[in-house]
Design a protein around this motif. Structure first.
Motif, PDB file in Angstrom:
ATOM      1  N   THR A  40      33.648  48.176  39.873  1.00 22.16           N
ATOM      2  CA  THR A  40      32.639  47.258  39.363  1.00 22.16           C
ATOM      3  C   THR A  40      31.328  47.554  40.065  1.00 22.16           C
ATOM      4  OG1 THR A  40      34.265  45.539  38.929  1.00 22.16           O
ATOM      5  CG2 THR A  40      31.989  44.819  39.176  1.00 22.16           C
ATOM      6  N   GLU A  41      30.245  47.615  39.304  1.00 25.84           N
ATOM      7  CA  GLU A  41      28.921  47.848  39.877  1.00 25.84           C
ATOM      8  C   GLU A  41      28.053  46.623  39.650  1.00 25.84           C
ATOM      9  OE1 GLU A  41      27.196  51.583  38.783  1.00 25.84           O
ATOM     10  OE2 GLU A  41      28.971  52.707  39.463  1.00 25.84           O
ATOM     11  N   PHE A  44      29.109  41.436  49.150  1.00 26.53           N
ATOM     12  CA  PHE A  44      30.506  41.798  48.899  1.00 26.53           C
ATOM     13  C   PHE A  44      31.153  40.739  48.004  1.00 26.53           C
ATOM     14  CE2 PHE A  44      31.458  44.343  53.082  1.00 26.53           C
ATOM     15  CZ  PHE A  44      30.496  45.284  52.733  1.00 26.53           C
ATOM     16  N   GLU A  45      30.875  39.477  48.297  1.00 32.76           N
ATOM     17  CA  GLU A  45      31.433  38.389  47.487  1.00 32.76           C
ATOM     18  C   GLU A  45      30.940  38.471  46.049  1.00 32.76           C
ATOM     19  OE1 GLU A  45      31.532  33.544  47.215  1.00 32.76           O
ATOM     20  OE2 GLU A  45      30.867  34.465  49.080  1.00 32.76           O
ATOM     21  N   LEU A  46      29.661  38.801  45.867  1.00 27.33           N
ATOM     22  CA  LEU A  46      29.137  38.968  44.509  1.00 27.33           C
ATOM     23  C   LEU A  46      29.911  40.059  43.775  1.00 27.33           C
ATOM     24  CD1 LEU A  46      25.266  38.873  45.125  1.00 27.33           C
ATOM     25  CD2 LEU A  46      26.650  37.120  44.004  1.00 27.33           C
ATOM     26  N   THR A 101      33.585  38.893  43.047  1.00 28.42           N
ATOM     27  CA  THR A 101      33.615  37.905  41.971  1.00 28.42           C
ATOM     28  C   THR A 101      33.388  38.571  40.623  1.00 28.42           C
ATOM     29  OG1 THR A 101      32.843  36.185  43.487  1.00 28.42           O
ATOM     30  CG2 THR A 101      32.556  35.767  41.142  1.00 28.42           C
ATOM     31  N   GLU A 102      32.482  39.531  40.569  1.00 29.08           N
ATOM     32  CA  GLU A 102      32.215  40.254  39.329  1.00 29.08           C
ATOM     33  C   GLU A 102      33.423  41.081  38.912  1.00 29.08           C
ATOM     34  OE1 GLU A 102      30.241  40.993  35.941  1.00 29.08           O
ATOM     35  OE2 GLU A 102      29.599  39.609  37.509  1.00 29.08           O
ATOM     36  N   LEU A 103      34.096  41.720  39.863  1.00 31.86           N
ATOM     37  CA  LEU A 103      35.294  42.493  39.542  1.00 31.86           C
ATOM     38  C   LEU A 103      36.365  41.578  38.938  1.00 31.86           C
ATOM     39  CD1 LEU A 103      36.988  45.293  41.506  1.00 31.86           C
ATOM     40  CD2 LEU A 103      38.338  43.347  40.785  1.00 31.86           C
ATOM     41  N   VAL A 104      36.588  40.441  39.564  1.00 27.12           N
ATOM     42  CA  VAL A 104      37.579  39.486  39.066  1.00 27.12           C
ATOM     43  C   VAL A 104      37.202  39.031  37.648  1.00 27.12           C
ATOM     44  CG1 VAL A 104      38.488  37.146  39.415  1.00 27.12           C
ATOM     45  CG2 VAL A 104      38.400  38.757  41.334  1.00 27.12           C
ATOM     46  N   LYS A 105      35.923  38.802  37.423  1.00 29.00           N
ATOM     47  CA  LYS A 105      35.452  38.393  36.106  1.00 29.00           C
ATOM     48  C   LYS A 105      35.689  39.497  35.072  1.00 29.00           C
ATOM     49  CE  LYS A 105      31.391  36.546  36.136  1.00 29.00           C
ATOM     50  NZ  LYS A 105      29.933  36.355  36.040  1.00 29.00           N
ATOM     51  N   THR A 141      32.509  47.902  43.899  1.00 22.53           N
ATOM     52  CA  THR A 141      33.677  47.175  44.378  1.00 22.53           C
ATOM     53  C   THR A 141      34.923  47.654  43.641  1.00 22.53           C
ATOM     54  OG1 THR A 141      32.250  45.218  44.611  1.00 22.53           O
ATOM     55  CG2 THR A 141      34.630  44.857  44.763  1.00 22.53           C
ATOM     56  N   TRP A 142      36.013  47.858  44.394  1.00 23.34           N
ATOM     57  CA  TRP A 142      37.281  48.219  43.768  1.00 23.34           C
ATOM     58  C   TRP A 142      38.426  47.686  44.605  1.00 23.34           C
ATOM     59  CZ3 TRP A 142      34.014  51.560  46.221  1.00 23.34           C
ATOM     60  CH2 TRP A 142      34.516  52.273  47.302  1.00 23.34           C
TER      61      TRP A 142
END
Length: 139
Positions: free
Chosen positions: A4-5, A30-32, A35-39, A78-79
């Motif tokens: 996720t970028e 990192f939290e952003l 959260t985006e990856l989970v979304k 993020t991965w």
């Protein structure tokens, strides 16, 4: 590998007297990214929390490579780097517009019951999350 970028524009309030992003802000970024990856996987932490399950950090690692400054636009990559049915480890890279890695890090999380803070199995209590993590984990 699913990465996720998440773009972040560095705000003045995130910098210190030297004009460099204060180290604590990378954890927020990192939290952003997480959260985006989970979304992107089709889930929301808020929904999990409504079910009485939280996902606290049990470990966090950060290495600072190059500074970021006010006005920079960076991308938080993020991965999922590890998953065992109970713990999830996310890896992060913060990269500037020139492609230079500024920060690398990881965070490990477990799911716990909100009322007791006892660990719960993602595999058992969140089977859709379990399937998604198994599909994208990069070991």
């Amino acid at each position: 590998m699913h990465v996720t970028e998440t773009p972040v524009v560095v705000r003045y309030a995130e910098t210190d007297q030297m004009g460099v992003v204060h180290h604590s802000n990378y954890l927020v970024w990192f939290e952003l990214g997480r959260t985006e990856l989970v979304k992107e996987l089709g889930f929301h932490y808020a929904e999990m929390e409504k079910e009485g399950i939280l996902s606290p950090v049990t470990d966090i690692q950060v290495s600072y490579k190059n500074p970021t400054t006010y006005g920079d636009i960076v991308t938080v990559k993020t991965w999922v780097a590890g998953y065992d049915g109970l713990r999830v480890t996310y890896h992060y890279e913060v990269v500037n517009e020139a492609g230079m890695i500024c920060v690398v890090g990881s965070s490990t999380h477990v799911c716990v019951k909100k009322d007791t803070f006892r660990p719960v199995s993602i595999r058992k209590h969140l089977p859709e999350w379990d399937e998604a993590y198994k599909r994208i984990v990069h070991v």
